[in-house]
Design a protein around this motif. Sequence first.
Motif, PDB file in Angstrom:
ATOM      1  N   ALA A  32     -19.261 -18.029   7.245  1.00 24.08           N
ATOM      2  CA  ALA A  32     -19.796 -19.217   6.238  1.00 24.08           C
ATOM      3  C   ALA A  32     -19.055 -19.680   5.043  1.00 24.08           C
ATOM      4  O   ALA A  32     -18.654 -20.467   5.108  1.00 24.08           O
ATOM      5  CB  ALA A  32     -20.898 -18.078   5.121  1.00 24.08           C
ATOM      6  N   ILE A  33     -17.533 -18.954   5.003  1.00 22.59           N
ATOM      7  CA  ILE A  33     -16.721 -19.378   4.089  1.00 22.59           C
ATOM      8  C   ILE A  33     -15.922 -20.538   4.766  1.00 22.59           C
ATOM      9  O   ILE A  33     -16.035 -20.818   4.057  1.00 22.59           O
ATOM     10  CB  ILE A  33     -15.690 -18.019   2.915  1.00 22.59           C
ATOM     11  N   ILE A  41     -21.625 -28.569   3.124  1.00 22.56           N
ATOM     12  CA  ILE A  41     -22.636 -27.522   1.871  1.00 22.56           C
ATOM     13  C   ILE A  41     -21.556 -27.723   1.110  1.00 22.56           C
ATOM     14  O   ILE A  41     -20.287 -26.981   0.748  1.00 22.56           O
ATOM     15  CB  ILE A  41     -22.887 -26.590   2.947  1.00 22.56           C
ATOM     16  N   GLU A  42     -22.876 -26.954   0.264  1.00 21.81           N
ATOM     17  CA  GLU A  42     -22.272 -26.040  -1.921  1.00 21.81           C
ATOM     18  C   GLU A  42     -22.138 -25.573  -1.747  1.00 21.81           C
ATOM     19  O   GLU A  42     -23.376 -25.107  -1.870  1.00 21.81           O
ATOM     20  CB  GLU A  42     -22.424 -28.058  -2.406  1.00 21.81           C
ATOM     21  N   LEU A  43     -21.066 -24.358  -2.315  1.00 21.82           N
ATOM     22  CA  LEU A  43     -21.609 -23.085  -2.276  1.00 21.82           C
ATOM     23  C   LEU A  43     -21.790 -23.564  -4.073  1.00 21.82           C
ATOM     24  O   LEU A  43     -21.066 -23.351  -5.064  1.00 21.82           O
ATOM     25  CB  LEU A  43     -20.492 -21.841  -2.261  1.00 21.82           C
ATOM     26  N   ILE A  44     -22.867 -22.602  -4.440  1.00 20.58           N
ATOM     27  CA  ILE A  44     -22.815 -22.744  -6.667  1.00 20.58           C
ATOM     28  C   ILE A  44     -23.270 -21.521  -6.717  1.00 20.58           C
ATOM     29  O   ILE A  44     -24.182 -20.462  -6.258  1.00 20.58           O
ATOM     30  CB  ILE A  44     -24.315 -23.745  -6.694  1.00 20.58           C
ATOM     31  N   LEU A  45     -22.044 -21.107  -7.390  1.00 24.76           N
ATOM     32  CA  LEU A  45     -22.163 -19.768  -8.564  1.00 24.76           C
ATOM     33  C   LEU A  45     -22.420 -19.885  -9.674  1.00 24.76           C
ATOM     34  O   LEU A  45     -21.794 -20.712 -10.254  1.00 24.76           O
ATOM     35  CB  LEU A  45     -21.235 -19.162  -8.072  1.00 24.76           C
ATOM     36  N   SER A  46     -22.271 -18.451  -9.830  1.00 29.85           N
ATOM     37  CA  SER A  46     -22.701 -18.449 -11.713  1.00 29.85           C
ATOM     38  C   SER A  46     -21.253 -17.480 -12.079  1.00 29.85           C
ATOM     39  O   SER A  46     -21.033 -16.742 -11.513  1.00 29.85           O
ATOM     40  CB  SER A  46     -24.488 -18.296 -12.599  1.00 29.85           C
ATOM     41  N   ILE A  69      -9.355  -8.566  -3.316  1.00 27.33           N
ATOM     42  CA  ILE A  69      -9.974  -8.906  -3.905  1.00 27.33           C
ATOM     43  C   ILE A  69      -9.808 -10.178  -4.641  1.00 27.33           C
ATOM     44  O   ILE A  69     -10.471 -10.791  -4.717  1.00 27.33           O
ATOM     45  CB  ILE A  69      -9.721  -7.334  -4.624  1.00 27.33           C
ATOM     46  N   VAL A  70      -8.254 -10.193  -4.896  1.00 28.39           N
ATOM     47  CA  VAL A  70      -7.776 -11.283  -5.493  1.00 28.39           C
ATOM     48  C   VAL A  70      -7.962 -12.844  -4.951  1.00 28.39           C
ATOM     49  O   VAL A  70      -8.252 -13.589  -5.375  1.00 28.39           O
ATOM     50  CB  VAL A  70      -6.672 -11.045  -6.412  1.00 28.39           C
ATOM     51  N   ASN A  71      -7.636 -12.359  -3.868  1.00 29.30           N
ATOM     52  CA  ASN A  71      -7.460 -14.062  -2.647  1.00 29.30           C
ATOM     53  C   ASN A  71      -8.785 -14.259  -2.150  1.00 29.30           C
ATOM     54  O   ASN A  71      -9.153 -15.348  -2.596  1.00 29.30           O
ATOM     55  CB  ASN A  71      -6.558 -13.056  -1.232  1.00 29.30           C
ATOM     56  N   SER A  72      -9.279 -12.539  -1.926  1.00 27.32           N
ATOM     57  CA  SER A  72     -10.929 -13.270  -2.050  1.00 27.32           C
ATOM     58  C   SER A  72     -12.178 -13.917  -2.623  1.00 27.32           C
ATOM     59  O   SER A  72     -12.191 -15.211  -2.905  1.00 27.32           O
ATOM     60  CB  SER A  72     -11.795 -12.078  -1.217  1.00 27.32           C
ATOM     61  N   PHE A  73     -11.758 -13.458  -3.912  1.00 27.51           N
ATOM     62  CA  PHE A  73     -12.461 -13.790  -5.119  1.00 27.51           C
ATOM     63  C   PHE A  73     -11.365 -15.564  -5.753  1.00 27.51           C
ATOM     64  O   PHE A  73     -12.375 -16.085  -5.575  1.00 27.51           O
ATOM     65  CB  PHE A  73     -12.186 -13.384  -6.460  1.00 27.51           C
ATOM     66  N   LYS A  74     -10.193 -15.227  -5.548  1.00 30.31           N
ATOM     67  CA  LYS A  74      -9.783 -17.022  -5.195  1.00 30.31           C
ATOM     68  C   LYS A  74     -10.160 -18.008  -4.175  1.00 30.31           C
ATOM     69  O   LYS A  74     -11.003 -19.497  -4.598  1.00 30.31           O
ATOM     70  CB  LYS A  74      -8.315 -16.994  -5.450  1.00 30.31           C
ATOM     71  N   GLN A  75     -10.537 -17.450  -3.161  1.00 31.62           N
ATOM     72  CA  GLN A  75     -11.245 -18.325  -2.161  1.00 31.62           C
ATOM     73  C   GLN A  75     -12.318 -18.696  -2.607  1.00 31.62           C
ATOM     74  O   GLN A  75     -12.896 -19.645  -2.673  1.00 31.62           O
ATOM     75  CB  GLN A  75     -11.250 -17.388  -0.575  1.00 31.62           C
ATOM     76  N   ILE A  79     -13.417 -22.603  -3.681  1.00 31.00           N
ATOM     77  CA  ILE A  79     -14.876 -23.336  -2.424  1.00 31.00           C
ATOM     78  C   ILE A  79     -16.306 -23.816  -3.513  1.00 31.00           C
ATOM     79  O   ILE A  79     -17.208 -24.212  -2.889  1.00 31.00           O
ATOM     80  CB  ILE A  79     -15.302 -22.920  -1.360  1.00 31.00           C
ATOM     81  N   SER A  80     -15.877 -23.330  -4.066  1.00 31.31           N
ATOM     82  CA  SER A  80     -17.065 -23.141  -5.089  1.00 31.31           C
ATOM     83  C   SER A  80     -17.625 -24.098  -6.553  1.00 31.31           C
ATOM     84  O   SER A  80     -16.475 -24.538  -6.674  1.00 31.31           O
ATOM     85  CB  SER A  80     -17.556 -22.085  -5.688  1.00 31.31           C
ATOM     86  N   THR A  81     -18.451 -24.404  -6.418  1.00 30.98           N
ATOM     87  CA  THR A  81     -19.252 -25.416  -7.620  1.00 30.98           C
ATOM     88  C   THR A  81     -20.315 -24.052  -8.764  1.00 30.98           C
ATOM     89  O   THR A  81     -21.050 -23.147  -8.396  1.00 30.98           O
ATOM     90  CB  THR A  81     -20.431 -25.859  -7.999  1.00 30.98           C
ATOM     91  N   ILE A  82     -19.454 -24.200 -10.298  1.00 33.07           N
ATOM     92  CA  ILE A  82     -19.549 -22.828 -10.659  1.00 33.07           C
ATOM     93  C   ILE A  82     -20.922 -23.820 -12.104  1.00 33.07           C
ATOM     94  O   ILE A  82     -20.657 -24.486 -12.885  1.00 33.07           O
ATOM     95  CB  ILE A  82     -18.672 -22.405 -11.465  1.00 33.07           C
ATOM     96  N   VAL A  83     -21.908 -23.308 -12.080  1.00 35.99           N
ATOM     97  CA  VAL A  83     -22.892 -23.423 -13.173  1.00 35.99           C
ATOM     98  C   VAL A  83     -22.928 -22.674 -14.075  1.00 35.99           C
ATOM     99  O   VAL A  83     -23.195 -21.260 -13.617  1.00 35.99           O
ATOM    100  CB  VAL A  83     -23.740 -23.788 -12.546  1.00 35.99           C
ATOM    101  N   MET A  84     -23.547 -22.982 -15.538  1.00 31.93           N
ATOM    102  CA  MET A  84     -23.917 -22.265 -16.278  1.00 31.93           C
ATOM    103  C   MET A  84     -25.579 -22.123 -16.658  1.00 31.93           C
ATOM    104  O   MET A  84     -25.943 -22.885 -17.429  1.00 31.93           O
ATOM    105  CB  MET A  84     -22.977 -22.638 -17.441  1.00 31.93           C
TER     106      MET A  84
END
Length: 141
Positions: A32-33, A41-46, A69-75, A79-84
């Motif tokens: 999926a990544i 497709i836009e991945l939206i995370l908080s 862990i760090v590399n996965s997190f950075k990846q 590719i994400s849009t971070i919303v609050m």
Amino acid sequence: IGVATKIVNLVQNRLSKIPGLFEQYIDIDQVAITILSKTKIELILSPQILKEFREVISRPKFGFSQDQIVNSFKQIISISTIVMPSNRINAIKDDPDDNMVLECAEAGKADYIVSGDDHLLNFKKYKDIKIVRTKFILDIV
């Protein structure tokens, strides 16, 4: 897909409690990544979802190195849009922590929530947001 589809994806804590299942989801999520990084497709995370994701992949039983862990997190972040999220939602009574997914989806005006969590999947839809498994999204892209 003509219009960018917004997706909220959450790796749930409970997946880690079922032997072998988490590894299966990691493989699906890796696919999926890759697709997310090459499509509209836009991945939206908080921040709350990112925090839970990092906590889950950091568990010793998964055997990921700190670099992995760090590399996965950075990846994921790249590719994400971070919303609050500003609205608190209390729709899921059996597992209130899952409400953060609904909050994120609402804040990001998502079309889909992608999850393996039964509490979310049982809703099938929240407002106009469809709740589906990863395989469904992979089938439509």
